[in-house]
Design a protein around this motif. Sequence first.
Motif, PDB file in Angstrom:
ATOM      1  N   VAL A  96       1.017  -1.157   0.039  1.00 55.28           N
ATOM      2  CA  VAL A  96      -0.091  -0.195  -0.013  1.00 55.28           C
ATOM      3  C   VAL A  96       0.721   1.398  -0.219  1.00 55.28           C
ATOM      4  CG1 VAL A  96      -1.684   1.281   1.387  1.00 55.28           C
ATOM      5  CG2 VAL A  96      -1.773  -1.177   1.398  1.00 55.28           C
ATOM      6  N   LYS A  97       1.964   1.415   0.592  1.00 61.42           N
ATOM      7  CA  LYS A  97       2.783   2.286   0.861  1.00 61.42           C
ATOM      8  C   LYS A  97       3.494   2.820  -0.545  1.00 61.42           C
ATOM      9  CE  LYS A  97       6.871   4.019   3.305  1.00 61.42           C
ATOM     10  NZ  LYS A  97       7.932   3.828   4.432  1.00 61.42           N
ATOM     11  N   ARG A 143       2.199   1.933  -3.348  1.00 58.55           N
ATOM     12  CA  ARG A 143       1.073   2.520  -4.418  1.00 58.55           C
ATOM     13  C   ARG A 143       0.798   3.938  -3.809  1.00 58.55           C
ATOM     14  NH1 ARG A 143      -3.522  -1.786  -3.338  1.00 58.55           N
ATOM     15  NH2 ARG A 143      -4.719  -0.077  -4.598  1.00 58.55           N
ATOM     16  N   ARG A 144       0.931   4.075  -2.768  1.00 52.03           N
ATOM     17  CA  ARG A 144       0.605   5.558  -2.190  1.00 52.03           C
ATOM     18  C   ARG A 144       1.731   6.354  -3.026  1.00 52.03           C
ATOM     19  NH1 ARG A 144      -0.360   5.964   3.649  1.00 52.03           N
ATOM     20  NH2 ARG A 144      -2.184   4.648   3.046  1.00 52.03           N
ATOM     21  N   THR A 165       0.868   7.000  -6.428  1.00 55.88           N
ATOM     22  CA  THR A 165      -0.288   8.000  -6.747  1.00 55.88           C
ATOM     23  C   THR A 165       0.282   9.531  -6.472  1.00 55.88           C
ATOM     24  OG1 THR A 165      -1.692   6.175  -5.754  1.00 55.88           O
ATOM     25  CG2 THR A 165      -2.574   8.424  -5.855  1.00 55.88           C
TER      26      THR A 165
END
Length: 337
Positions: A296-297, A299-300, A303
């Motif tokens: 998730v990190k 992907r963040r 983004t």
Amino acid sequence: MWMMAKKFLIPLWGLVFLLLLSDVSCQYRTKNTHSHSLSERVSQLTEMSMKRPLLKFNTAKFKEFVKATPRNYSVIVMFTAMAPQRQCQICRHANEEFTIVANSYRYANLHSNKLFFALVDFDEGSEVFQMMRLNTAPVYMHFPSKGKPKPADTMDIQRIGFSAEAITKWIIERTDIQFRVFRPPSYSGTVAIIMLMILIAAFLYLKRNNLDFLYNKTIWGLGGLLFTLTMISGQMWNHIRSPPFIYKSPNGNVAYIHGSSQGQFVFETYIVMILNGAVVLGMILMTEAASRKGDVKKRRIFTIMGLILVGIFFSLLLSIFRNKAQGYPYRLVNDFF
């Protein structure tokens, strides 16, 4: 008394008659002289244009063939400065386009002695530049067959460029003389395509036992993306209009982006291509971050990087558009915040 007055009046009337006859004769001779001078100028211009469609004028010839009156022909004059010490980078390219126009008219079916093309270089006719109050080059100016040049008789190259097609269209509008542009054939593009096809064929032959890369979606995607960026950045404009790489003003200032929405420089298309590429990269990062699963990190981070790329570089694109299209209300990062 009456007899004495009559004696003096008869010679007086005779003197007036002689003066009137002399004045008419003088006007007739002057008219014939002008007509003869005009016919001589037209004959000389026609003879010179048969040898060289683009005539080179110094100060004396400019005054004789362009400024002299009466005149029953139009002259399109290019004021330029092609000497190396003048450092006019676009003058030579503009001269090439103007030569194409002159040659096109020379070999047109409607070629006549009603239109001539001339060139005045600053180092050969500095007095002409002073006479016309010119402090820049190149400048295209139309000298009509009757009257003095109007503001519209000076071509706005900042707005419409100086390609042969643009010059011809402007001449047709000013003179109503119709002719087409005939460019000399260029085989460099054909040769480049043939060489590229040969290299591709040779590569495929060497890799004939392993052609799996032809089914690689990433390769085809990158190829399509590169083609799209090339087209939307204005490369076809460069091919058709042949604009200058950059613009260098007489005072030494360099312009990389054209000031009008009706034109562009070659370097400007590269800038637009890079900015569009950065925007696309940002969109790819955001798409990959949304579609992938996992960290998730990471992907963040993708983004945030994508948002920054899209926000900054798309804003720069809008700013460039705003500078070229006066009145456009958006600018830089303010467009997003």
